[in-house]
Design a protein around this motif. Structure first.
Motif, PDB file in Angstrom:
ATOM      1  N   ARG A  41       0.829  -1.209   0.000  1.00  0.00           N
ATOM      2  CA  ARG A  41       0.000   0.000   0.000  1.00  0.00           C
ATOM      3  C   ARG A  41       0.866   1.263   0.000  1.00  0.00           C
ATOM      4  NH1 ARG A  41      -4.762   1.637  -0.245  1.00  0.00           N
ATOM      5  NH2 ARG A  41      -4.488   3.022   1.522  1.00  0.00           N
ATOM      6  N   PRO A  42       0.364   2.365  -0.605  1.00  0.00           N
ATOM      7  CA  PRO A  42       1.107   3.618  -0.484  1.00  0.00           C
ATOM      8  C   PRO A  42       1.061   4.118   0.966  1.00  0.00           C
ATOM      9  CG  PRO A  42      -1.004   3.992  -1.589  1.00  0.00           C
ATOM     10  CD  PRO A  42      -0.865   2.509  -1.399  1.00  0.00           C
ATOM     11  N   ALA A  43       2.205   4.603   1.465  1.00  0.00           N
ATOM     12  CA  ALA A  43       2.286   5.054   2.863  1.00  0.00           C
ATOM     13  C   ALA A  43       2.367   6.575   2.963  1.00  0.00           C
ATOM     14  CB  ALA A  43       3.507   4.424   3.532  1.00  0.00           C
ATOM     15  N   PHE A  44       3.214   7.174   2.134  1.00  0.00           N
ATOM     16  CA  PHE A  44       3.396   8.637   2.155  1.00  0.00           C
ATOM     17  C   PHE A  44       3.450   9.147   0.720  1.00  0.00           C
ATOM     18  CE2 PHE A  44       4.901   7.343   6.283  1.00  0.00           C
ATOM     19  CZ  PHE A  44       4.460   8.344   7.132  1.00  0.00           C
ATOM     20  N   LEU A  51       5.407   6.699  -1.854  1.00  0.00           N
ATOM     21  CA  LEU A  51       6.252   5.571  -1.452  1.00  0.00           C
ATOM     22  C   LEU A  51       5.393   4.568  -0.692  1.00  0.00           C
ATOM     23  CD1 LEU A  51       9.493   7.358  -0.128  1.00  0.00           C
ATOM     24  CD2 LEU A  51       9.079   6.403  -2.400  1.00  0.00           C
ATOM     25  N   THR A  52       5.573   3.279  -1.006  1.00  0.00           N
ATOM     26  CA  THR A  52       4.773   2.241  -0.343  1.00  0.00           C
ATOM     27  C   THR A  52       5.336   1.946   1.043  1.00  0.00           C
ATOM     28  OG1 THR A  52       6.177   0.469  -1.181  1.00  0.00           O
ATOM     29  CG2 THR A  52       4.279   1.123  -2.568  1.00  0.00           C
ATOM     30  N   TYR A  53       4.566   1.181   1.814  1.00  0.00           N
ATOM     31  CA  TYR A  53       5.037   0.743   3.134  1.00  0.00           C
ATOM     32  C   TYR A  53       6.344  -0.037   2.989  1.00  0.00           C
ATOM     33  CZ  TYR A  53       1.081   2.431   5.807  1.00  0.00           C
ATOM     34  OH  TYR A  53       0.177   3.255   6.445  1.00  0.00           O
ATOM     35  N   ALA A  54       6.437  -0.878   1.940  1.00  0.00           N
ATOM     36  CA  ALA A  54       7.667  -1.661   1.736  1.00  0.00           C
ATOM     37  C   ALA A  54       8.857  -0.752   1.456  1.00  0.00           C
ATOM     38  CB  ALA A  54       7.476  -2.646   0.589  1.00  0.00           C
ATOM     39  N   GLU A  55       8.630   0.313   0.669  1.00  0.00           N
ATOM     40  CA  GLU A  55       9.723   1.233   0.334  1.00  0.00           C
ATOM     41  C   GLU A  55      10.159   2.041   1.564  1.00  0.00           C
ATOM     42  OE1 GLU A  55       9.012   2.260  -4.368  1.00  0.00           O
ATOM     43  OE2 GLU A  55       7.527   3.002  -2.932  1.00  0.00           O
ATOM     44  N   ILE A  56       9.195   2.466   2.382  1.00  0.00           N
ATOM     45  CA  ILE A  56       9.532   3.201   3.612  1.00  0.00           C
ATOM     46  C   ILE A  56      10.277   2.271   4.588  1.00  0.00           C
ATOM     47  CG2 ILE A  56       8.558   4.352   5.659  1.00  0.00           C
ATOM     48  CD1 ILE A  56       8.183   6.215   3.417  1.00  0.00           C
ATOM     49  N   ASP A  57       9.833   1.007   4.633  1.00  0.00           N
ATOM     50  CA  ASP A  57      10.480  -0.010   5.466  1.00  0.00           C
ATOM     51  C   ASP A  57      11.950  -0.132   5.065  1.00  0.00           C
ATOM     52  OD1 ASP A  57      11.166  -2.234   6.976  1.00  0.00           O
ATOM     53  OD2 ASP A  57      10.068  -3.668   5.729  1.00  0.00           O
ATOM     54  N   GLY A 251      -6.259   0.005   5.692  1.00  0.00           N
ATOM     55  CA  GLY A 251      -5.855  -0.121   4.291  1.00  0.00           C
ATOM     56  C   GLY A 251      -6.620   0.751   3.315  1.00  0.00           C
ATOM     57  N   GLU A 252      -7.555   1.580   3.816  1.00  0.00           N
ATOM     58  CA  GLU A 252      -8.359   2.378   2.881  1.00  0.00           C
ATOM     59  C   GLU A 252      -8.333   3.874   3.151  1.00  0.00           C
ATOM     60  OE1 GLU A 252     -12.390   0.904   2.423  1.00  0.00           O
ATOM     61  OE2 GLU A 252     -11.698  -1.165   2.651  1.00  0.00           O
ATOM     62  N   GLU A 253      -7.645   4.296   4.209  1.00  0.00           N
ATOM     63  CA  GLU A 253      -7.709   5.710   4.586  1.00  0.00           C
ATOM     64  C   GLU A 253      -6.656   6.560   3.866  1.00  0.00           C
ATOM     65  OE1 GLU A 253     -10.114   6.843   6.467  1.00  0.00           O
ATOM     66  OE2 GLU A 253     -10.887   4.873   7.010  1.00  0.00           O
ATOM     67  N   VAL A 254      -7.052   7.784   3.542  1.00  0.00           N
ATOM     68  CA  VAL A 254      -6.098   8.788   3.024  1.00  0.00           C
ATOM     69  C   VAL A 254      -6.231   9.998   3.939  1.00  0.00           C
ATOM     70  CG1 VAL A 254      -5.458  10.295   1.093  1.00  0.00           C
ATOM     71  CG2 VAL A 254      -6.386   7.991   0.640  1.00  0.00           C
ATOM     72  N   ILE A 255      -5.170  10.284   4.698  1.00  0.00           N
ATOM     73  CA  ILE A 255      -5.246  11.402   5.635  1.00  0.00           C
ATOM     74  C   ILE A 255      -4.384  12.560   5.159  1.00  0.00           C
ATOM     75  CG2 ILE A 255      -3.464  10.418   7.175  1.00  0.00           C
ATOM     76  CD1 ILE A 255      -5.386  11.878   9.432  1.00  0.00           C
ATOM     77  N   MET A 275      -0.638   5.241  10.289  1.00  0.00           N
ATOM     78  CA  MET A 275       0.341   4.234   9.833  1.00  0.00           C
ATOM     79  C   MET A 275      -0.139   2.854  10.271  1.00  0.00           C
ATOM     80  SD  MET A 275       3.392   4.842   8.369  1.00  0.00           S
ATOM     81  CE  MET A 275       4.491   3.568   8.965  1.00  0.00           C
ATOM     82  N   ARG A 276      -0.556   2.763  11.523  1.00  0.00           N
ATOM     83  CA  ARG A 276      -0.995   1.469  12.046  1.00  0.00           C
ATOM     84  C   ARG A 276      -2.219   0.958  11.288  1.00  0.00           C
ATOM     85  NH1 ARG A 276      -4.400   0.505  16.560  1.00  0.00           N
ATOM     86  NH2 ARG A 276      -4.261  -1.648  17.292  1.00  0.00           N
ATOM     87  N   LEU A 277      -3.016   1.894  10.746  1.00  0.00           N
ATOM     88  CA  LEU A 277      -4.201   1.536   9.962  1.00  0.00           C
ATOM     89  C   LEU A 277      -3.884   1.259   8.488  1.00  0.00           C
ATOM     90  CD1 LEU A 277      -6.792   4.154  11.249  1.00  0.00           C
ATOM     91  CD2 LEU A 277      -7.102   1.663  11.283  1.00  0.00           C
ATOM     92  N   GLY A 278      -2.607   1.418   8.125  1.00  0.00           N
ATOM     93  CA  GLY A 278      -2.263   1.218   6.717  1.00  0.00           C
ATOM     94  C   GLY A 278      -2.760   2.350   5.845  1.00  0.00           C
ATOM     95  N   GLY A 279      -2.897   3.536   6.447  1.00  0.00           N
ATOM     96  CA  GLY A 279      -3.394   4.679   5.689  1.00  0.00           C
ATOM     97  C   GLY A 279      -2.290   5.322   4.857  1.00  0.00           C
ATOM     98  N   LEU A 280      -2.718   6.197   3.949  1.00  0.00           N
ATOM     99  CA  LEU A 280      -1.780   6.997   3.153  1.00  0.00           C
ATOM    100  C   LEU A 280      -1.735   8.397   3.750  1.00  0.00           C
ATOM    101  CD1 LEU A 280      -0.094   7.906   0.701  1.00  0.00           C
ATOM    102  CD2 LEU A 280      -2.206   8.064  -0.621  1.00  0.00           C
TER     103      LEU A 280
END
Length: 560
Positions: A41-44, A51-57, A251-255, A275-280
């Motif tokens: 999922r996109p994180a930021f 950038l996805t969660y994997a890329e930020i990781d 996994g569905e939020e965009v803040i 972040m914990r919710l998998g939001g962007l």
């Protein structure tokens, strides 16, 4: 009163009375879970690059590797981060936390004097700074313990060729990067490459370990570092998460993250809870550029947004905002300063979403009270104490007061800081041995447990022995259609000790002093009415847009 907890009977459905603080050992454990669960999922997102969660990781692992493997920083060492909301921020932040280091969030707008104080006081050994602010660092770095400097350009992580274009425009067209010389500095991208060959260190972290030194209290003299532990941050993240509960979908939020992540409200609410919710987290680097901000909102498909009153007010007064698609938005949260009725009512009218007011302090990581998110309308309250939080109203003598009485708001809970960094004397002034924290805010609680802030202790105006609370005066005057912004302060008066002075930014250029006074006569009792009114083109504000009454007061003293 703390034993009665009248608020629990009025909690929204599904919100627990307590949270389980032992759900996570550290903030790093929260991040690990999110990186694994939402890797694709996109994180930021920033300037059109996500950038996805994997890329930020991966990038934050590299940065942690650089800090510990290359710079040899050890658990508990302090790292300062001096950046606005850009993609490098979460990478540096999470890298430092995963390495067991203490993050010193540093306001990029600091003067050299303020920066020197914070770096000296915290004993930071390393700093990550955006090029735009490196000249300030150059002035003071030799007088601090900082040994390692990482610099970065605003466009560095936006991908080729966009990164070159952005960096060129910021430096050469907008002239936003004053010349600086820091020959010892390493570029952010080079730090990531160097860190890639070092494994993520395995650091044992507990709830007692400090995660952040969050500086506060600059308004009362020298800024102090609130020690916020991993336990404090986890507690507040879980408390806020429990509160927004069912309305947020993993996994569905965009803040929309327009408040800087170096500010505690944005850091916890946007950076951790979502972040914990998998939001962007949709990062807004310069929210003061309102037309561009509105353009971003139109592209974002956002579901949630946090902000301060001046930010919401600014958007409402920006052409094009009313055309934004609000169909997915289910949460707008206002904190950091009082939300004004006029702004909240207009927000609801334009967006269809209630602007829910929350209350917190740097010392409480930050959330203490939040309004139920399903309230139909603005209610002038800061809401109910959140799970695992006790709130009481105390008299000057330190005694709990009955429901409805006005006194100092006191807070106790797992989100309350460990104390001020190396300031046992200052800590003792605000933290009782029993765990109660003095907020310095004057408040009352109703029979349902809703808390109402009356004002800041130190902003109170004393007119002929009567307490006048600037919030109330500002709230009323803001309802005049010709007023864009207002601040109320006390000025000395030989007859009544103090009188109310207003600083007003006009929405209607033809607005007169007499019209405001007439409006005040209709809506405020005699001693609360402004005696002096001054029109201004703008009002002094903090980095997050909180109006600085103190500066206006000091101006008056200086000119008196």
């Amino acid at each position: 009163m703390s034993n009665e907890r009248p608020w629990l009977a009025h909690y929204p459905a599904g919100v627990p009375a307590q949270i389980d603080i032992n759900a996570y050992a550290s903030v790093a454990a929260v991040l690990d879970e999110a990186f694994e669960r939402f890797s694709g999922r996109p994180a930021f997102s920033n300037f059109g690059t996500a950038l996805t969660y994997a890329e930020i990781d991966a990038a934050s692992r590299q940065f942690a590797g650089y800090l510990t493997g290359v710079l040899k920083l050890a658990k508990g060492d302090r790292v300062a981060i001096m950046m606005p909301n850009v993609l490098q921020y979460p990478i540096a932040l999470f890298g430092a936390l995963r390495a067991g280091l203490v993050v010193v969030n540093t306001n990029p707008m600091y003067t050299a004097r303020e920066l020197k104080h914070q770096l000296e006081d915290s004993g930071a050994k390393a700093i990550v700074v955006l090029d735009n602010f490196a000249a300030t660092l150059q002035e003071v770095v030799a007088e601090t313990k900082v040994k390692h400097i990482v610099t970065t350009g605003i466009g560095d992580l936006l991908g080729f060729p966009k990164s070159l274009v952005y960096n060129f425009v910021v430096k050469h067209v907008q002239k936003m990067v004053p010349a600086y010389s820091l020959p010892q500095a390493v570029r952010f991208r080079d730090a990531l490459s160097q860190g890639a060959s070092h494994a993520l260190p395995s650091v044992e972290l507990t709830h007692d370990d400090i995660a952040f030194l969050q500086y506060t209290g600059g308004t009362t003299g020298v800024a102090k570092g609130a020690m916020l532990t991993h336990g404090n941050m986890i507690a507040n993240m879980l408390q806020a998460s429990a509160w927004i509960g069912a309305s947020a979908k993993p996994g569905e939020e965009v803040i929309i993250t327009a408040l800087p992540l170096y500010h505690i409200f944005s850091l916890t609410a946007n950076g951790l809870v979502f972040m914990r919710l998998g939001g962007l987290n949709w990062l807004i680097t310069n929210p003061r550029d309102m037309p561009k901000f509105v353009k971003e909102l139109k592209q974002s498909g956002f579901t949630a947004m946090t902000g301060v009153n001046t930010l919401f007010n600014g958007l409402l007064n920006t052409p094009g905002f009313a055309e934004v698609d609000f169909s997915k938005v289910h949460l707008t949260l206002g904190g950091g300063m009082a939300v004004q009725r006029a702004v909240a009512e207009r927000w609801k009218k334009v967006t269809g979403v209630t602007l829910a007011e929350a209350y917190g302090l740097t010392e409480t990581s930050p959330a203490v009270c939040i309004n139920p998110l399903d309230i139909p309308d603005y209610n002038s309250s800061i809401g109910l104490p959140i799970p695992s939080t006790d709130v009481a109203i105390w008299s000057e003598e330190g005694q709990p007061l009955p429901i409805g009485e006005v006194g100092e708001l006191m807070v106790r809970g797992p989100q309350v800081m460990k104390g001020y960094w190396q300031r046992p004397d200052e800590t003792a002034k605000v933290l009782e041995p029993s765990g109660w924290l003095h907020t310095g805010d004057i408040a009352r609680m109703d029979e349902r447990g809703y808390v109402y802030i009356v004002d800041r202790k130190k902003d109170m105006i004393l007119v002929s022995g009567f307490n006048v609370y600037p919030n109330e005066v500002e709230d009323i005057i803001m309802q005049h259609p010709g007023v864009a912004e207002v601040a109320a302060v006390g000025v000395q008066d030989e007859h009544s000790g103090e009188v109310v002075k207003l600083f007003v930014v006009r929405k209607d250029p033809s607005l007169t002093v007499e019209q405001i006074k007439e409006f005040a006569r209709e809506n405020l009792t005699g001693y609360k009415r402004p005696k002096v009114i001054e029109f201004r083109d703008s009002l002094p504000k903090t980095n997050v847009g909180k109006i600085l009454r103190r500066e206006l007061r000091d101006e008056k003293k200086a000119s008196a």
